[in-house]
Each structure stands twice: as structure tokens, then as C-alpha cells.
Design a protein around this motif. Structure first.
Motif: not given
Length: 120
Positions: A29-33, A36-41
Motif C-alpha cells: 500500500q505504501v509503495i503503490c501510493k 501515485g496510485f490510489g491503493s494496492v489491489f
């Protein structure tokens, strides 16, 4: 389930892979954010496509607190891993998208856009 190219992204750090020791959904989640992404799937590890055999493993023991940023995470740049432990992510959100020349966004190559604008 067998991942398809373009669905799972191999996580790289300074041109090398990231080992899954201590890596979980909080770190994903931290890396996806951070990207620049909203969240991790989803996140998983393995040698999913044989892409990374020639790469070094540059990061291990990634540990982030929930709600933290990448700069708050702990990690080591030495490892005790094999490529079967490399991290793959699926990040979601509309912050970054790829668009091909026909304006299709269901693609794994093309123009990178951030919030509808181009990235320099």
C-alpha cells in the motif's frame, strides 16, 4: 491462478528486484501510493514470468507502518533471497494511467499520464 503480463508488475528498486521477506499488504500500500496510485489491489511473490533472472536483488526486509510514507519505511540493501521471492504488485487508482495511440487505457505500454496530464 496464473498472472497475465500487464496485470502484475515486478517491483524494482534501483534497477533490481525487491525480496518478499517481511513484505505484506501494508508495504504494498505504501509503495503503490508512493508511485501515485490510489491503493494496492494485490501483491505476491515469485518468478512469475522469468523476467528478473538477470537482475540483482537490491532490497530486502522492507517494513512499513500502516499509513506511513516510503521515507518512513525500514529496509536493507543486502539480502538472503532467491528470485522466487521477488515482489509483484497490482496497484489501482486513476492517478497514473497508460494510454496507447488509439486512446485505449487497457494496455501495458504507451503514454504515461498523471491525473490526465503528461509526465515529463
Amino acid at each position: 491462478e496464473t498472472p497475465q503480463p500487464g496485470e502484475w508488475a515486478l517491483l524494482l528498486y534501483n534497477g533490481g528486484t525487491v525480496c518478499d521477506d517481511d513484505f505484506g499488504l501494508t508495504e504494498a500500500q505504501v509503495i503503490c501510493k508512493e508511485l501515485g496510485f490510489g491503493s494496492v489491489f494485490d501483491q505476491k511473490s515469485g518468478d512469475l514470468f522469468g523476467l528478473q533472472a538477470d537482475l540483482s536483488i537490491n532490497l530486502d526486509d522492507v517494513d512499513c507502518s500502516e499509513g506511513s510514507s516510503w521515507s518512513d519505511c525500514d529496509f536493507t540493501t543486502t539480502h538472503n533471497c532467491q528470485h522466487s521471492e521477488d515482489v509483484f504488485l497490482i496497484c489501482t487508482g486513476e492517478e497514473f494511467i497508460l494510454m496507447d495511440s488509439d486512446q485505449n487505457t487497457n494496455t501495458n505500454s504507451g503514454l504515461l499520464l498523471y491525473r490526465g496530464g503528461t509526465v515529463c
